[in-house]
Design a protein around this motif. Structure first.
Motif, PDB file in Angstrom:
ATOM      1  N   ILE A   1     -11.687  10.479  -4.690  1.00 19.53           N
ATOM      2  CA  ILE A   1     -11.336   9.064  -4.690  1.00 19.53           C
ATOM      3  C   ILE A   1     -12.625   8.266  -4.697  1.00 19.53           C
ATOM      4  O   ILE A   1     -13.413   8.342  -3.749  1.00 19.53           O
ATOM      5  CB  ILE A   1     -10.479   8.717  -3.456  1.00 19.53           C
ATOM      6  CG1 ILE A   1      -9.188   9.528  -3.476  1.00 19.53           C
ATOM      7  CG2 ILE A   1     -10.176   7.227  -3.411  1.00 19.53           C
ATOM      8  CD1 ILE A   1      -8.864  10.188  -2.178  1.00 19.53           C
TER       9      ILE A   1
ATOM     10  N   VAL B   1      -6.764   2.050  -9.781  1.00 27.87           N
ATOM     11  CA  VAL B   1      -6.043   1.182  -8.853  1.00 27.87           C
ATOM     12  C   VAL B   1      -6.790  -0.133  -8.735  1.00 27.87           C
ATOM     13  O   VAL B   1      -7.978  -0.152  -8.388  1.00 27.87           O
ATOM     14  CB  VAL B   1      -5.918   1.836  -7.461  1.00 27.87           C
ATOM     15  CG1 VAL B   1      -5.151   0.928  -6.509  1.00 27.87           C
ATOM     16  CG2 VAL B   1      -5.244   3.193  -7.574  1.00 27.87           C
ATOM     17  N   THR B   2      -6.115  -1.229  -9.015  1.00 27.69           N
ATOM     18  CA  THR B   2      -6.728  -2.546  -8.866  1.00 27.69           C
ATOM     19  C   THR B   2      -6.150  -3.240  -7.641  1.00 27.69           C
ATOM     20  O   THR B   2      -5.131  -2.828  -7.091  1.00 27.69           O
ATOM     21  CB  THR B   2      -6.477  -3.421 -10.107  1.00 27.69           C
ATOM     22  OG1 THR B   2      -5.064  -3.551 -10.311  1.00 27.69           O
ATOM     23  CG2 THR B   2      -7.112  -2.812 -11.336  1.00 27.69           C
TER      24      THR B   2
ATOM     25  N   THR C   1       1.908   2.253  -3.471  1.00 30.95           N
ATOM     26  CA  THR C   1       0.762   2.709  -4.261  1.00 30.95           C
ATOM     27  C   THR C   1       0.361   4.120  -3.857  1.00 30.95           C
ATOM     28  O   THR C   1       0.106   4.979  -4.711  1.00 30.95           O
ATOM     29  CB  THR C   1      -0.424   1.746  -4.085  1.00 30.95           C
ATOM     30  OG1 THR C   1      -0.028   0.439  -4.481  1.00 30.95           O
ATOM     31  CG2 THR C   1      -1.610   2.189  -4.913  1.00 30.95           C
TER      32      THR C   1
ATOM     33  N   ASP D   1     -14.294   4.818  -4.475  1.00 31.16           N
ATOM     34  CA  ASP D   1     -14.117   3.412  -4.121  1.00 31.16           C
ATOM     35  C   ASP D   1     -15.134   2.572  -4.897  1.00 31.16           C
ATOM     36  O   ASP D   1     -16.242   3.018  -5.181  1.00 31.16           O
ATOM     37  CB  ASP D   1     -14.313   3.221  -2.613  1.00 31.16           C
ATOM     38  CG  ASP D   1     -13.687   1.922  -2.115  1.00 31.16           C
ATOM     39  OD1 ASP D   1     -13.089   1.192  -2.935  1.00 31.16           O
ATOM     40  OD2 ASP D   1     -13.797   1.640  -0.912  1.00 31.16           O
TER      41      ASP D   1
ATOM     42  N   LYS E   1      -7.599  -1.495  -0.633  1.00 33.67           N
ATOM     43  CA  LYS E   1      -7.980  -0.370  -1.508  1.00 33.67           C
ATOM     44  C   LYS E   1      -8.628   0.754  -0.700  1.00 33.67           C
ATOM     45  O   LYS E   1      -8.379   1.929  -0.948  1.00 33.67           O
ATOM     46  CB  LYS E   1      -8.925  -0.865  -2.604  1.00 33.67           C
ATOM     47  CG  LYS E   1      -8.282  -1.832  -3.598  1.00 33.67           C
ATOM     48  CD  LYS E   1      -9.198  -2.197  -4.756  1.00 33.67           C
ATOM     49  CE  LYS E   1     -10.373  -3.061  -4.329  1.00 33.67           C
ATOM     50  NZ  LYS E   1      -9.971  -4.403  -3.875  1.00 33.67           N
ATOM     51  N   THR E   2      -9.467   0.382   0.263  1.00 35.63           N
ATOM     52  CA  THR E   2     -10.094   1.397   1.111  1.00 35.63           C
ATOM     53  C   THR E   2      -9.039   2.148   1.912  1.00 35.63           C
ATOM     54  O   THR E   2      -9.089   3.382   2.035  1.00 35.63           O
ATOM     55  CB  THR E   2     -11.112   0.739   2.057  1.00 35.63           C
ATOM     56  OG1 THR E   2     -12.160   0.160   1.288  1.00 35.63           O
ATOM     57  CG2 THR E   2     -11.709   1.764   3.009  1.00 35.63           C
TER      58      THR E   2
ATOM     59  N   CYS F   1      -9.704   6.007  -9.078  1.00 42.42           N
ATOM     60  CA  CYS F   1     -10.726   4.956  -9.132  1.00 42.42           C
ATOM     61  C   CYS F   1     -10.166   3.686  -8.500  1.00 42.42           C
ATOM     62  O   CYS F   1      -9.167   3.142  -8.989  1.00 42.42           O
ATOM     63  CB  CYS F   1     -11.138   4.676 -10.572  1.00 42.42           C
ATOM     64  SG  CYS F   1     -12.071   6.001 -11.343  1.00 42.42           S
ATOM     65  N   LEU F   2     -10.783   3.234  -7.426  1.00 43.61           N
ATOM     66  CA  LEU F   2     -10.399   1.985  -6.771  1.00 43.61           C
ATOM     67  C   LEU F   2     -11.318   0.890  -7.296  1.00 43.61           C
ATOM     68  O   LEU F   2     -12.538   1.007  -7.212  1.00 43.61           O
ATOM     69  CB  LEU F   2     -10.528   2.124  -5.255  1.00 43.61           C
ATOM     70  CG  LEU F   2      -9.802   3.327  -4.634  1.00 43.61           C
ATOM     71  CD1 LEU F   2     -10.110   3.412  -3.141  1.00 43.61           C
ATOM     72  CD2 LEU F   2      -8.303   3.248  -4.858  1.00 43.61           C
TER      73      LEU F   2
ATOM     74  N   GLY G   1      -7.310   4.583  -0.344  1.00 48.98           N
ATOM     75  CA  GLY G   1      -8.155   5.731  -0.638  1.00 48.98           C
ATOM     76  C   GLY G   1      -8.211   6.732   0.500  1.00 48.98           C
ATOM     77  O   GLY G   1      -8.070   7.945   0.295  1.00 48.98           O
TER      78      GLY G   1
ATOM     79  N   THR H   1       0.815  -1.220   0.000  1.00 49.47           N
ATOM     80  CA  THR H   1       0.000   0.000   0.000  1.00 49.47           C
ATOM     81  C   THR H   1       0.847   1.267   0.000  1.00 49.47           C
ATOM     82  O   THR H   1       0.480   2.251  -0.639  1.00 49.47           O
ATOM     83  CB  THR H   1      -0.944   0.021   1.212  1.00 49.47           C
ATOM     84  OG1 THR H   1      -0.181  -0.179   2.399  1.00 49.47           O
ATOM     85  CG2 THR H   1      -1.990  -1.077   1.095  1.00 49.47           C
TER      86      THR H   1
ATOM     87  N   TYR I   1     -12.909  10.993  -0.012  1.00 47.49           N
ATOM     88  CA  TYR I   1     -13.115   9.579  -0.323  1.00 47.49           C
ATOM     89  C   TYR I   1     -14.611   9.353  -0.468  1.00 47.49           C
ATOM     90  O   TYR I   1     -15.395   9.655   0.436  1.00 47.49           O
ATOM     91  CB  TYR I   1     -12.552   8.727   0.818  1.00 47.49           C
ATOM     92  CG  TYR I   1     -12.971   7.278   0.815  1.00 47.49           C
ATOM     93  CD1 TYR I   1     -12.199   6.307   0.184  1.00 47.49           C
ATOM     94  CD2 TYR I   1     -14.131   6.870   1.460  1.00 47.49           C
ATOM     95  CE1 TYR I   1     -12.579   4.976   0.203  1.00 47.49           C
ATOM     96  CE2 TYR I   1     -14.525   5.539   1.481  1.00 47.49           C
ATOM     97  CZ  TYR I   1     -13.744   4.598   0.851  1.00 47.49           C
ATOM     98  OH  TYR I   1     -14.129   3.283   0.869  1.00 47.49           O
TER      99      TYR I   1
END
Length: 711
Positions: A373, A249-250, A227, A375, A257-258, A428-429, A261, A224, A284
């Motif tokens: 951001i 973001v994948t 990223t 999610d 991911k949260t 974009c998550l 963000g 993380t 977010y």
């Protein structure tokens, strides 16, 4: 006369027009603006409020003043019964029609409205705000006009019955020496802008209990940080060059991911010395109501407890308000932008209506944040779904009807950030293969919007977006003619924080659902890393296994797909669809029957996407059945039988539902495939034709062949 230029309230008028209008005409205007069916009690309340205020406001009839009914505080989803803008003062009125006593919860409610305006409503920041609670049958009235001890120009809440309201308002005006007539220009369309005070509070709260604590990960290798650093670099580049940029973001389920963000939202809002960076804020946003509710409540409860332990005088609602600076529902952000457009839409082109929006120096007609951001961006709506929604009048409470809406939700969100006149970045998550609702567009809609409408935006994209789980593997084709694309492995989170004992869980689940030949080997790999996955046909055994595994405060829970139908015979009930129910299910402890740990109510993929428990039971119903090397899909008609589901798009959502359910457990899971009901009646017919063993047996046998250990 009443002014209907805004969608942020149900009624807006100057005092004179309001007082001289027929009460039923006013009620009709409120009805016309209201989305949904008003209850009789709601009608009666509105009628009482109208009649009362027409009488109360007579002394100020000829002044430049405004009255507003049901004001929607921008992006917070909270509605104030009535607002009076009189002599530069903001009166927040909360009515309790027919009520005699002033309850503490009601006093706190109207005070919270005042605080929300002070903290998030730009044209209220520097104004006197007076919260008034009106239980209409209350026999006394406040006679002490005291500003709060926090020196924020908010009065301590005042209480009065209907008979004392006029004198109370007059007393406030005299106490505040408010002698100059005048409303507050453009207050009704004020931008959403948090004060530095609320942002500092949110930052402190977040740092005291980060989302990383909620994930409880024990992974040795976490990606993380890399990223987050890469995204912050993109943001800085965009600011320096005055560009618009979007990055995708994948990550595998549970990869954080949260966390990424929220960390970006917090770090982007502060300079290196820790001071608030007023010109570079981020927010977010998630369309996942349960996720937002649970995250907000978890952070707020923790902060509240810590504050109490320090002896600080702080309410839980204060902590919730601080969290809401950074964590918000995407639909409210979207609807706040929709309230600014010219309506009806002409020639398929969205334009800002300058009568409905305020143009700010930095953000133009866009929102206050430079960085948004999103999610679970794959869940953004298709053009058809959002157009149909807005054609009906979409936003709850306000009838925000927009005929012929020309964009998908993804395109509209990019358009919203494109309204900024300086620079902007969208993050974009994306969860692969996790579109679970009809009308969710997936990642391809974002890319189509960039290609067709926003070619000037720079695109930063995870190199994993080329895999089949994302836009069916067509990302390269979709972007091959775009010269502004940059791929990076740092935009993929490949290590699961949630499943720290089995980093390959998501790979195994994908293989299991796709019937890949390596499924058995992947299962052995998962369980060899101390992540048990077991199989049973008995819910009693499943519950017993969960209770044996969980220690201390570890959480257990039952999960089912939303299409499941025949779970009641197994003593399982579906968790009602409400954000409050999700909060209780996830956050209450083992002493509370609303907790997931009681193993009575099961959550669906809608309620658990983005969240997790320690140990889960996935209860597999007859909606998805193994059938000779493929899945067959069924929906229950609610009465007597299962009907084959032939729609390919719906089948995809049903498959993804189980993908989500199978990746929600941090430490282990049991899959329960029921035996069904094999009993016959005296006449020789099946006792329950909706739960025949044949509906379940083939799925159970498939799992057995893979090697799942049965308990």
């Amino acid at each position: 006369m009443a002014n209907n230029k805004t969608n942020r309230c149900l009624y807006l008028s100057d005092f004179k027009s309001f007082i001289e209008s027929d009460p039923y005409s006013i009620l009709g205007r409120i009805h016309d603006a209201f989305h949904g069916q008003a209850l009789t009690t709601t009608d009666e309340a509105w009628n009482s409020e109208i009649n009362l205020l027409q009488s109360v406001l007579v002394p100020w009839k000829d002044e430049d003043a405004e009255i507003i009914f049901e004001y929607d505080i921008p992006r917070l989803g909270k509605r104030i019964d009535a607002v009076l803008l009189l002599r530069g003062i903001i009166f927040c009125l909360e009515f309790k029609v027919g009520q005699k006593d002033a309850l503490q919860s009601d006093v706190e409610q109207v005070m919270d409205y005042a605080l929300d305006l002070k903290n998030f409503h730009r044209y209220s920041h520097d104004r006197i705000i007076v919260p008034i609670l009106i239980p209409t049958k209350h026999r006394s009235s406040s006679n002490s006009f005291t500003p709060s001890v926090y020196e924020d120009s908010i009065f301590n809440p005042l209480i009065t019955g209907a008979n004392g309201l006029q004198n109370l308002i007059n007393g406030v005006l005299q106490h505040a020496r408010a002698n100059t007539p005048g409303t507050i220009k453009d207050w009704i369309i004020s931008p959403y802008t948090p004060t530095p005070t609320i942002i500092e509070a949110a930052r402190s709260l977040y740092e005291n209990h980060s989302v990383e604590d909620i994930t409880r990960h024990e992974a040795d290798k976490v990606t993380t940080d890399a990223t987050i650093a890469y995204i912050l670099d993109i943001i800085n580049r965009s600011k320096k060059n005055g560009e618009k940029s979007i990055c995708f973001v994948t990550g595998v389920p549970g990869a954080g991911k949260t966390l990424v963000g929220l960390d970006v939202a917090v770090k982007q809002s502060y300079q290196e010395d820790g001071t608030f960076n007023v010109d570079n804020g981020a927010v977010y946003l998630s369309g996942n109501g349960p996720l937002v509710a649970v995250l907000t409540e978890a952070l707020a409860r923790d902060n509240y407890k810590k504050s109490k332990n320090k002896g600080e005088d702080k309410k839980l609602s204060d902590s919730r308000r601080e969290v809401s600076k950074f964590i918000q529902i995407i639909h409210r952000y979207r609807d706040n932008m929709l309230a600014k457009i010219k309506n009806p839409v002409v020639d398929g082109k969205l334009e800002i209506d300058p009568l409905k929006a305020v143009r700010l120096q930095q953000s133009g007609y866009g929102e206050v944040e430079h960085v948004a951001i999103f999610d679970e961006a794959q869940r953004a709506w298709t053009h058809k779904r959002i157009a149909d929604y807005l054609k009906r009048g979409g936003t709850y409470g306000n009838k925000l009807k927009v005929a012929n809406f020309p964009m998908s939700e993804a395109a509209f969100l990019i358009w919203s950030l494109d309204q900024r006149e300086d620079w902007a970045t969208i993050v974009c998550l994306i969860g692969g293969g996790q579109e679970i609702n009809t009308g969710e567009a997936g990642i391809s809609e974002w890319i189509a919007a960039i290609n067709n409408r926003f070619q000037h935006w720079r695109v930063y994209i995870s190199d994993k977006l080329t895999e089949p789980e994302y836009a069916e593997g067509k990302v390269n084709d979709l972007l091959k003619h775009n010269s502004k694309v940059e791929y990076s492995e740092r935009l993929h989170l490949g290590v699961s924080l949630r499943s720290f004992r089995a980093e390959r869980l998501s790979t195994f689940v994908h293989s299991l659902l796709s019937f890949n030949p390596d499924t058995e080997e992947l299962y052995k790999n998962v369980i060899s890393h101390r992540y048990p996955i077991v199989l049973t046909r008995s819910m009693d055994k499943a519950r017993s296994w969960l209770r044996q595994q969980a220690r201390g405060t570890q959480q257990t829970g039952i999960l089912i797909s939303k299409v499941s139908a025949r779970f009641k015979p197994l003593a399982v009930h579906v968790l009602p669809q409400s954000e409050d129910n999700a909060v209780h299910w996830f956050l209450e402890d083992k002493t509370d029957v609303r907790s997931s740990n009681y193993l009575e109510e099961a959550a669906t993929e809608i309620q658990v996407q983005g969240l997790e428990v320690d140990y889960a039971c996935v209860l597999w119903d007859a909606d998805m059945r193994y059938d000779n090397g493929k899945w067959s899909f069924w929906k229950f008609n609610g009465k007597t039988q299962w009907i084959p589901e032939k729609n390919v798009e719906t089948q995809k959502y049903m498959l993804n539902a189980y993908r989500v359910l199978l990746t929600r457990a941090r430490q282990g899971m049991v899959i329960c495939v029921p035996e069904g009901n094999s009993n016959n009646t005296h006449e020789g017919f099946p006792e329950d034709t909706t739960r025949l063993p044949i509906y379940y047996n083939s799925t159970y046998e498939y799992f057995k062949r893979i090697g799942l250990t049965e308990i």
